[in-house]
Design a protein around this motif. Structure first.
Motif, PDB file in Angstrom:
ATOM      1  N   MET A  45       0.843  -1.185   0.000  1.00 29.44           N
ATOM      2  CA  MET A  45       0.000   0.000   0.000  1.00 29.44           C
ATOM      3  C   MET A  45       0.881   1.239   0.000  1.00 29.44           C
ATOM      4  N   ALA A  46       0.380   2.311  -0.627  1.00 35.38           N
ATOM      5  CA  ALA A  46       1.125   3.566  -0.691  1.00 35.38           C
ATOM      6  C   ALA A  46       0.191   4.720  -0.398  1.00 35.38           C
ATOM      7  N   THR A  47       0.706   5.736   0.271  1.00 30.97           N
ATOM      8  CA  THR A  47      -0.086   6.933   0.538  1.00 30.97           C
ATOM      9  C   THR A  47       0.840   8.128   0.684  1.00 30.97           C
ATOM     10  N   CYS A  48       0.275   9.308   0.485  1.00 32.30           N
ATOM     11  CA  CYS A  48       1.062  10.527   0.622  1.00 32.30           C
ATOM     12  C   CYS A  48       0.237  11.563   1.378  1.00 32.30           C
ATOM     13  N   ALA A  49       0.914  12.575   1.898  1.00 37.17           N
ATOM     14  CA  ALA A  49       0.285  13.678   2.606  1.00 37.17           C
ATOM     15  C   ALA A  49       1.224  14.861   2.565  1.00 37.17           C
ATOM     16  N   ARG A  50       0.695  16.029   2.919  1.00 44.19           N
ATOM     17  CA  ARG A  50       1.541  17.227   2.856  1.00 44.19           C
ATOM     18  C   ARG A  50       2.664  17.202   3.880  1.00 44.19           C
ATOM     19  N   GLU A  51       2.407  16.618   5.045  1.00 40.89           N
ATOM     20  CA  GLU A  51       3.385  16.635   6.123  1.00 40.89           C
ATOM     21  C   GLU A  51       3.882  15.221   6.426  1.00 40.89           C
ATOM     22  N   ALA A  52       5.137  15.123   6.857  1.00 37.99           N
ATOM     23  CA  ALA A  52       5.734  13.819   7.150  1.00 37.99           C
ATOM     24  C   ALA A  52       5.206  13.220   8.446  1.00 37.99           C
ATOM     25  N   GLU A  53       4.871  14.067   9.428  1.00 42.18           N
ATOM     26  CA  GLU A  53       4.498  13.566  10.757  1.00 42.18           C
ATOM     27  C   GLU A  53       3.299  12.620  10.736  1.00 42.18           C
ATOM     28  N   PRO A  54       2.184  12.954  10.087  1.00 41.65           N
ATOM     29  CA  PRO A  54       1.065  11.997  10.078  1.00 41.65           C
ATOM     30  C   PRO A  54       1.387  10.710   9.333  1.00 41.65           C
ATOM     31  N   LEU A  55       2.241  10.800   8.334  1.00 40.44           N
ATOM     32  CA  LEU A  55       2.642   9.589   7.620  1.00 40.44           C
ATOM     33  C   LEU A  55       3.455   8.670   8.524  1.00 40.44           C
ATOM     34  N   SER A  89       2.473   4.869   9.728  1.00 46.51           N
ATOM     35  CA  SER A  89       3.389   3.731   9.595  1.00 46.51           C
ATOM     36  C   SER A  89       3.604   3.041  10.933  1.00 46.51           C
ATOM     37  N   ASN A  90       3.788   3.838  11.980  1.00 44.93           N
ATOM     38  CA  ASN A  90       4.050   3.275  13.299  1.00 44.93           C
ATOM     39  C   ASN A  90       2.852   2.540  13.885  1.00 44.93           C
ATOM     40  N   SER A  91       1.664   2.835  13.364  1.00 46.27           N
ATOM     41  CA  SER A  91       0.461   2.181  13.875  1.00 46.27           C
ATOM     42  C   SER A  91       0.232   0.810  13.263  1.00 46.27           C
ATOM     43  N   LEU A  92       1.019   0.461  12.246  1.00 43.33           N
ATOM     44  CA  LEU A  92       0.824  -0.803  11.535  1.00 43.33           C
ATOM     45  C   LEU A  92       1.707  -1.897  12.111  1.00 43.33           C
ATOM     46  N   HIS A  93       1.225  -3.117  11.998  1.00 46.15           N
ATOM     47  CA  HIS A  93       2.022  -4.263  12.442  1.00 46.15           C
ATOM     48  C   HIS A  93       3.229  -4.473  11.533  1.00 46.15           C
ATOM     49  N   SER A  94       3.063  -4.121  10.237  1.00 43.88           N
ATOM     50  CA  SER A  94       4.157  -4.273   9.269  1.00 43.88           C
ATOM     51  C   SER A  94       4.374  -2.942   8.553  1.00 43.88           C
ATOM     52  N   PRO A  95       5.000  -1.986   9.211  1.00 43.89           N
ATOM     53  CA  PRO A  95       5.162  -0.654   8.611  1.00 43.89           C
ATOM     54  C   PRO A  95       5.942  -0.673   7.305  1.00 43.89           C
ATOM     55  N   GLU A  96       6.770  -1.681   7.125  1.00 40.65           N
ATOM     56  CA  GLU A  96       7.554  -1.748   5.887  1.00 40.65           C
ATOM     57  C   GLU A  96       6.673  -2.006   4.671  1.00 40.65           C
ATOM     58  N   ALA A  97       5.431  -2.444   4.894  1.00 40.63           N
ATOM     59  CA  ALA A  97       4.521  -2.714   3.785  1.00 40.63           C
ATOM     60  C   ALA A  97       3.864  -1.436   3.267  1.00 40.63           C
ATOM     61  N   LEU A  98       4.104  -0.301   3.925  1.00 42.24           N
ATOM     62  CA  LEU A  98       3.481   0.962   3.539  1.00 42.24           C
ATOM     63  C   LEU A  98       4.528   1.878   2.918  1.00 42.24           C
ATOM     64  N   PHE A  99       4.291   2.302   1.684  1.00 40.07           N
ATOM     65  CA  PHE A  99       5.162   3.240   0.983  1.00 40.07           C
ATOM     66  C   PHE A  99       4.584   4.643   1.155  1.00 40.07           C
ATOM     67  N   THR A 100       5.351   5.570   1.708  1.00 42.35           N
ATOM     68  CA  THR A 100       4.850   6.919   1.949  1.00 42.35           C
ATOM     69  C   THR A 100       5.804   7.974   1.407  1.00 42.35           C
ATOM     70  N   ARG A 101       5.226   9.123   1.086  1.00 42.73           N
ATOM     71  CA  ARG A 101       6.008  10.287   0.687  1.00 42.73           C
ATOM     72  C   ARG A 101       5.256  11.549   1.117  1.00 42.73           C
ATOM     73  N   PRO A 102       5.936  12.509   1.759  1.00 45.84           N
ATOM     74  CA  PRO A 102       5.306  13.810   2.004  1.00 45.84           C
ATOM     75  C   PRO A 102       5.403  14.657   0.733  1.00 45.84           C
ATOM     76  N   LEU A 103       4.277  15.140   0.250  1.00 45.50           N
ATOM     77  CA  LEU A 103       4.288  15.941  -0.970  1.00 45.50           C
ATOM     78  C   LEU A 103       2.974  16.696  -1.136  1.00 45.50           C
ATOM     79  N   ASP A 104       3.000  17.681  -2.000  1.00 43.28           N
ATOM     80  CA  ASP A 104       1.822  18.452  -2.375  1.00 43.28           C
ATOM     81  C   ASP A 104       1.320  17.902  -3.705  1.00 43.28           C
TER      82      ASP A 104
END
Length: 224
Positions: free
Chosen positions: A1-11, A15-30
């Motif tokens: 799974m992948a998701t993005c948001a404007r700020e890095a903190e919520p991403l 990630s930290n809330s998941l059992h397997s954070p490595e399975a989540l691809f994230t990027r902070p961006l507009d």
């Protein structure tokens, strides 16, 4: 799974809330910056081994009423809503085509067909809904389904309606009367519908705008 948001903190929190954070691809961006959104989609597909589906859920508005809103307000509102959807679909479609097809969900709004202030936001959301019906036909032969979900006013902790509920209970009660059952929409109720449209259970559904508004009448306390 992948998701993005404007700020890095919520991403990071996600990630930290998941059992397997490595399975989540994230990027902070507009997402209103074309090259950033396009790069994110391509990098996500490369990292995850392709795409199974895509959700366009960013949005917002700038400016006030028609005599006060500037050309820049209209342009920014258009880019936040319509522009980012067009680029997400255009960049995701080749990856989905390579996978034999897949679903795309666009999060529109009750404001896209039930008028309320401000006009630039409603116009952009209406454009999203029309875009979905057009893209569903254009991409159908590639096995790509395109649908819209139009949430009503959502009760999100700390946001506008939650603040009204706490700070002006009388106004909030008047607003609740706009809903058939007297309750605002909750985010998880919208998420459940998006999950359905991303699943194989909705494989016969494309080109629709599905309201999740609990029978809401006017989209704001100001009425129509």
């Amino acid at each position: 799974m992948a998701t993005c948001a404007r700020e890095a903190e919520p991403l990071e929190a996600l990630s930290n809330s998941l059992h397997s954070p490595e399975a989540l691809f994230t990027r902070p961006l507009d997402v209103s910056v074309p090259e950033l959104l396009e790069r994110f989609v391509d990098e996500a597909a490369s990292t995850l081994g392709g795409l199974d589906g895509a959700v366009a859920c960013a949005g917002g508005a700038r400016g006030r009423g028609i005599t006060e809103a500037t050309t820049q307000d209209w342009s920014a509102t258009w880019e936040m809503n319509v522009g980012h959807v067009a680029r997400l679909v255009a960049t995701s479609a080749p990856h989905l085509r390579a996978a034999g097809g897949g679903p795309i969900v666009v999060v529109a709004s009750v404001s896209g067909w039930k008028p309320g202030p401000q006009a630039q936001y409603g116009a952009a959301k209406a454009a999203q809904i029309h875009m979905v019906s057009s893209l569903a036909r254009e991409l159908a032969m590639d096995g790509i389904r395109v649908n819209a979900v139009s949430p009503g006013s959502m009760l999100i902790p700390g946001k506008r309606w939650d603040r009204m509920r706490r700070e002006d209970p009388a106004a909030f009660d008047r607003f609740r009367a706009e809903f058939a059952g007297g309750d605002l929409v909750r985010p998880e109720e919208v998420a459940d519908v998006i999950a359905f449209l991303l699943s194989d259970q909705s494989r016969g559904v494309t080109g629709v705008n599905l309201p999740v508004d609990k029978g809401q009448n006017a989209p704001t306390p100001e009425g129509y």
